[in-house]
Scaffold this active site. Sequence first.
Site, mmCIF file in Angstrom:
data_model
loop_
_atom_site.group_PDB
_atom_site.id
_atom_site.type_symbol
_atom_site.label_atom_id
_atom_site.label_comp_id
_atom_site.label_asym_id
_atom_site.label_seq_id
_atom_site.Cartn_x
_atom_site.Cartn_y
_atom_site.Cartn_z
ATOM 1 C CG ASP A 34 -11.078 -33.959 -17.160
ATOM 2 O OD1 ASP A 34 -11.050 -35.193 -17.373
ATOM 3 O OD2 ASP A 34 -11.190 -33.471 -16.031
ATOM 4 C CG ASN A 92 -14.218 -30.622 -6.795
ATOM 5 O OD1 ASN A 92 -15.238 -29.975 -6.630
ATOM 6 N ND2 ASN A 92 -14.035 -31.400 -7.846
ATOM 7 C CD GLU A 100 -12.518 -37.660 -8.380
ATOM 8 O OE1 GLU A 100 -11.891 -37.876 -9.435
ATOM 9 O OE2 GLU A 100 -13.748 -37.804 -8.287
ATOM 10 C CB VAL A 101 -5.841 -34.700 -8.679
ATOM 11 C CG1 VAL A 101 -4.345 -34.566 -8.929
ATOM 12 C CG2 VAL A 101 -6.453 -35.710 -9.646
ATOM 13 C CG HIS A 105 -7.435 -29.546 -10.180
ATOM 14 N ND1 HIS A 105 -7.104 -30.209 -9.010
ATOM 15 C CD2 HIS A 105 -8.589 -30.111 -10.610
ATOM 16 C CE1 HIS A 105 -8.012 -31.126 -8.752
ATOM 17 N NE2 HIS A 105 -8.931 -31.082 -9.703
ATOM 18 C CG HIS A 107 -12.736 -29.394 -12.800
ATOM 19 N ND1 HIS A 107 -12.532 -30.612 -13.410
ATOM 20 C CD2 HIS A 107 -12.354 -29.552 -11.513
ATOM 21 C CE1 HIS A 107 -12.041 -31.463 -12.521
ATOM 22 N NE2 HIS A 107 -11.923 -30.840 -11.365
#
Length: 121
Positions: A34, A92, A100-101, A105, A107
Amino acid sequence: MTSYDTNNIFAKILRGEIPSKTVKETHSTLAFHDAFPKAPIHILVIPKGSYVNMAEFLNHARDEEIVDFWSTVQGVIEELKLQETGFRMISNNGTNGGQEVPHFHIHLCGGEKLGPMLPKA
């Protein structure tokens, strides 16, 4: 399927328009550091396909993509020895989930004691 934004940052990374520090790459998955880590170890793992969220990925990806994605996640966990001291895996999804994107994905965070996910009431 939700409309996929081809100009999101992960799409640009996949096209090579934005550099990333690769940890592991396969034919259908990319894992990289990240750029704004929230822990000493903070890796993002993304499928190379155009999936906005986890539901789209699980419902529309080919079985081979799904297996490759989770095998890559496991490979990163093993390579960075995250299982030895513990880690957090986060995905998320959607506005209320804090995504947010708009590209599915996860993390992988570790390297220190991370504390609670949410403040206690």
